[in-house]
Design an enzyme around this catalytic site. Structure first.
Site, PDB file in Angstrom:
ATOM      1  N   LYS A 191       0.929  -1.110   0.032  1.00 18.35           N
ATOM      2  CA  LYS A 191      -0.118   0.006  -0.139  1.00 18.35           C
ATOM      3  C   LYS A 191       0.901   1.004   0.173  1.00 18.35           C
ATOM      4  CE  LYS A 191      -3.485   2.240   2.796  1.00 18.35           C
ATOM      5  NZ  LYS A 191      -4.560   1.989   4.018  1.00 18.35           N
ATOM      6  N   LYS A 244      -2.324  -1.339  -3.870  1.00 15.50           N
ATOM      7  CA  LYS A 244      -3.128   0.001  -3.954  1.00 15.50           C
ATOM      8  C   LYS A 244      -2.261   1.152  -3.876  1.00 15.50           C
ATOM      9  CE  LYS A 244      -5.954   1.893  -0.465  1.00 15.50           C
ATOM     10  NZ  LYS A 244      -6.068   2.133   0.923  1.00 15.50           N
TER      11      LYS A 244
HETATM   12  C1  PBG Z   1      -7.328   3.122   5.709  1.00 14.58           C
HETATM   13  C2  PBG Z   1      -7.663   3.016   4.381  1.00 14.58           C
HETATM   14  C3  PBG Z   1      -7.568   4.121   3.264  1.00 14.58           C
HETATM   15  C4  PBG Z   1      -8.051   3.843   1.998  1.00 14.58           C
HETATM   16  C5  PBG Z   1      -8.447   2.193   2.499  1.00 14.58           C
HETATM   17  N1  PBG Z   1      -8.144   1.941   3.979  1.00 14.58           N
HETATM   18  C6  PBG Z   1      -7.089   5.599   3.550  1.00 14.58           C
HETATM   19  C7  PBG Z   1      -5.606   5.857   4.028  1.00 14.58           C
HETATM   20  O1  PBG Z   1      -4.801   4.824   3.983  1.00 14.58           O
HETATM   21  O2  PBG Z   1      -5.232   6.875   4.244  1.00 14.58           O
HETATM   22  C8  PBG Z   1      -8.056   4.358   0.853  1.00 14.58           C
HETATM   23  C9  PBG Z   1      -9.216   3.627   0.054  1.00 14.58           C
HETATM   24  C10 PBG Z   1      -9.385   4.804  -1.151  1.00 14.58           C
HETATM   25  O3  PBG Z   1      -8.776   5.885  -1.174  1.00 14.58           O
HETATM   26  O4  PBG Z   1     -10.201   4.467  -1.755  1.00 14.58           O
HETATM   27  N2  PBG Z   1      -6.486   2.547   6.258  1.00 14.58           N
HETATM   28 ZN    ZN Z   2      -5.856   3.390   8.615  1.00 14.63          ZN
END
Ligand code: PBG
Ligand code: ZN
Length: 325
Positions: A191, A244
């Site tokens: 991520k 992601k």
């Molecule tokens: C939380 C999380 C996030 C997303 C999914 N789970 C945001 C982040 O990490 O700040 C992002 C999903 C999206 O932008 O569609 N951990």
């Molecule tokens: Zn989070």
């Protein structure tokens, strides 16, 4: 090359076929909502009240969608994210109501603390030499508790998104120790610290009050590290890996497929909102662009695609209803 490109021959030689069952719909449940609340930065997306979520999931099921990914927005946030592992927390209640009404739907729960902490970070904060930061091992204990509470509520798959070191091993051990050997872990294994999460933070009310997430999420510049992150989670016992965001990271996705586990790609909020904004202005054809992005994500190797376009794409793919054009 054009001999095989005659219109009638094209379907025979198409290498990648997108299907409705490839898609996972992310959903927001707002504990305080009494009617569905439109998300301004994500046209067409809503925060659902606890009492309406199961009905909405039923309509997704009728459209052919077979998996949802749940995010909760709790009434109360605190320093230790106690709402995240409450037996009757917003996600736990939603899982039970969905499973009761739509038992055939696979329910995946996002496993993180940022919607539940007062500071908005993804776990427990401690104050070290470099200032306040996410405390890795203290946060692991929190993730274990959240995972078991989601399994207890009836989730099929838990999806840790906090990017803590050792999170998959820790959660796997906790689930097994509580009798949930059959609950799968879909790790947000690679991520990136992406600017494309902007609209999500409005949607899930998970913006942070200090710093950023770059001490736990990955630098978009790093491909070798991206592979290692997923490889480590595979060794820790993840059942499904993830990349992601999706569109900007198809090289990473393609490399990670060689590990051998199923790989999910998450087309994130910013990817959704960019397409929506351009389509609203009439600058692009929404349906064509969406189906192209999803097909290309699948072509790169994704086993499943998490996308806010899931319902529209399902309708377009089965051709049983006109979506926005
Ligand atoms: C939380 C999380 C996030 C997303 C999914 N789970 C945001 C982040 O990490 O700040 C992002 C999903 C999206 O932008 O569609 N951990
Ligand atoms: Zn989070």
């Amino acid at each position: 090359m054009r001999r095989l490109r005659k219109r009638t021959l094209q379907p025979l030689f198409r290498e990648t076929i997108l299907q409705t069952t490839d898609l996972v719909a992310p959903l927001f449940i707002d504990e305080d909502a009494t009617a569905k609340i439109p998300i301004g930065s994500m046209p067409g997306q809503y925060r659902y009240p606890p009492g309406e979520i199961a009905l909405h999931v039923q309509s997704l099921y009728q459209a052919g969608i077979r998996a949802v990914l749940l995010f909760g927005i709790p009434s109360i946030k605190d320093e230790d994210a106690s709402g995240a592992f409450a037996r009757t927390g917003v996600v736990q209640n939603a899982v039970r109501s969905i499973k009761e009404r739509v038992p055939g739907m696979t329910v995946i729960t996002d496993l993180c603390a940022c919607e539940y902490t007062s500071h908005g970070h993804c776990g427990i904060i401690s104050h070290g030499r470099c200032g306040p930061d996410l405390d890795n091992d203290a946060s692991l204990l929190l993730m274990d508790r959240i995972a078991v509470s989601h399994a207890e509520a009836g989730a099929d798959i838990v999806a840790p998104s906090c990017m803590l070191d050792g999170m998959v091993h820790s959660i796997r051990t906790a689930l097994d120790g509580s009798g949930y050997q059959d609950i799968a872990v879909m790790s947000y294994s690679t991520k990136f610290a992406s600017a494309l999460y902007g609209p999500f933070r409005e949607a899930a009310d998970s913006g942070y009050s200090f710093g950023d997430r770059s001490t736990y999420q990955m630098d978009p510049a790093n491909a070798r590290e991206a592979y290692l992150e997923s490889e480590l989670d595979a060794k820790e016992g993840a059942d499904i890996l993830m990349v992601k965001p999706a569109g900007n990271y198809l090289d990473v996705l393609s490399a990670i497929c060689s590990i051998g586990l199923p790989v999910a790609a998450y087309q994130v909020s910013g990817e959704y909102s960019q397409i929506k904004a351009a389509a609203e202005r009439g600058w692009i054809n929404e349906k064509a662009v969406v189906l192209e992005t999803l097909t290309c994500i699948k072509r790169a190797g994704a086993t499943i695609i998490i996308t806010y376009f899931a319902l529209d794409a399902a309708r377009w793919l089965t051709g049983n209803q006109e979506g926005p054009s």
